[in-house]
Scaffold this motif. Structure first.
Motif, PDB file in Angstrom:
ATOM      1  N   CYS A   1       0.827  -1.206   0.000  1.00  0.00           N
ATOM      2  CA  CYS A   1       0.000   0.000   0.000  1.00  0.00           C
ATOM      3  C   CYS A   1       0.866   1.262   0.000  1.00  0.00           C
ATOM      4  CB  CYS A   1      -0.896  -0.027   1.238  1.00  0.00           C
ATOM      5  SG  CYS A   1      -1.759   1.517   1.557  1.00  0.00           S
TER       6      CYS A   1
ATOM      7  N   CYS B   1       0.395   3.106   3.617  1.00  0.00           N
ATOM      8  CA  CYS B   1       0.857   2.568   4.906  1.00  0.00           C
ATOM      9  C   CYS B   1       1.798   1.383   4.786  1.00  0.00           C
ATOM     10  CB  CYS B   1      -0.348   2.192   5.767  1.00  0.00           C
ATOM     11  SG  CYS B   1      -1.096   0.620   5.313  1.00  0.00           S
TER      12      CYS B   1
ATOM     13  N   GLY C   1       1.005  -1.628   3.874  1.00  0.00           N
ATOM     14  CA  GLY C   1       0.325  -2.897   4.145  1.00  0.00           C
ATOM     15  C   GLY C   1       0.232  -3.792   2.913  1.00  0.00           C
TER      16      GLY C   1
ATOM     17  N   CYS D   1      -5.130  -0.469   6.042  1.00  0.00           N
ATOM     18  CA  CYS D   1      -5.837   0.816   6.111  1.00  0.00           C
ATOM     19  C   CYS D   1      -7.103   0.827   5.257  1.00  0.00           C
ATOM     20  CB  CYS D   1      -4.907   1.967   5.720  1.00  0.00           C
ATOM     21  SG  CYS D   1      -4.533   2.033   3.959  1.00  0.00           S
TER      22      CYS D   1
END
Ligand SMILES: [Zn+2]
Ligand SMILES: [Zn+2]
Length: 262
Positions: free
Chosen positions: A144, A147, A149, A175
């Motif tokens: 991501c 963030c 992720g 997120c």
């Protein structure tokens, strides 16, 4: 963007009302989403002090927001998770804080409570454009951009710029934001040779498919919104639990387990 949570909840309620093998999972997930929406709202309406994006600083707010989720899981969750929720409700605040910080620094999809609590916190940070601090992981195209992720689920939708093929996006497991991703490429290792990429689906779930990679043996579910426009990828991922069982039986490991552990 309360609409985001309402869309998830409505879809989960609707699918939980159908006779299907994933009815219990969806009933639980619908309750979980309600608790997550409450957490999100608590962050959104927080003024003083506002969130910083550094979990250590924001910990008092995040930890207290977690209570609603723990109470919900203790009430509606499957037995082992309900017991764990009860234990956490009785635990010292430090124990809960440590769980959250551990997940923040080293995310793991088996850390149900930390992941479920931090999703709405992170979603709010993303919407408020508050950069998360202390999550400087090695980044790649498949992590991501906000963030770092991992992707939870992928989806196809028609976009005007490329309407004939439909574009692919990934939704972040941490997120819940989405980002554009190339269509024919593994969302884990970046493999792009078509012979190494397999797509599987069953007539039962016409708009959902397994997107698997023979190079890393990982897979992610893809939800095709051009086939079913009112599908909601995070929820339809859970509804099509049978496909995860199929993928597991064929030796594939999901890139990131969802909140019901599939
Ligand atoms: Zn993210
Ligand atoms: Zn791969």
């Amino acid at each position: 963007m309360t609409d985001f949570w309402n869309d998830q909840i409505e879809r989960a309620d609707y699918l939980a009302g159908e006779l299907s093998g994933s009815k219990d999972l969806l009933t639980f997930y619908a309750q979980l989403l309600r608790a997550q929406k409450e957490i999100y709202e608590s962050h959104r309406h927080r003024n003083n002090p506002s969130l910083s994006g550094d979990l250590e600083t924001d910990l008092p707010a995040v930890r207290s927001s977690m209570t609603v989720l723990l109470e919900s899981v203790a009430l509606h969750g499957p037995e082992s998770l309900a017991n764990e929720a009860q234990d956490l409700l009785n635990a010292e605040p430090d124990v809960v804080a440590q769980k959250l910080l551990d997940y923040w620094r080293t995310p793991a999809d088996t850390e149900f409570f930390a992941k479920a609590t931090l999703q709405p916190y992170m979603r709010w940070l993303a919407e408020a454009r508050i950069t998360p601090v202390g999550r400087e992981f090695a980044r790649s195209e498949s992590s991501c951009p906000f963030c770092g992720g991992k992707p939870q689920v992928s989806f196809l939708q028609s976009k005007e710029s490329n309407a004939e093929s439909g574009n692919r996006d990934l939704i972040c497991a941490t997120c819940l934001c989405s980002w554009q991703f190339r269509r024919i490429v593994c969302a884990s290792c970046g493999e792009e040779r078509p012979a190494q990429l397999g797509y599987f689906h069953s007539p039962e779930f016409d708009h959902v498919r397994i997107e698997a990679c023979l190079s890393c043996m990982r897979y992610i579910k893809g939800v095709d919104l051009t086939r079913l426009g009112h599908a909601v990828p995070l929820v339809d991922d859970i509804h099509s639990a049978a496909l995860d069982l199929w993928a597991g039986e064929h030796g594939y490991t999901k890139i990131e387990l969802n909140l019901v552990g599939l």
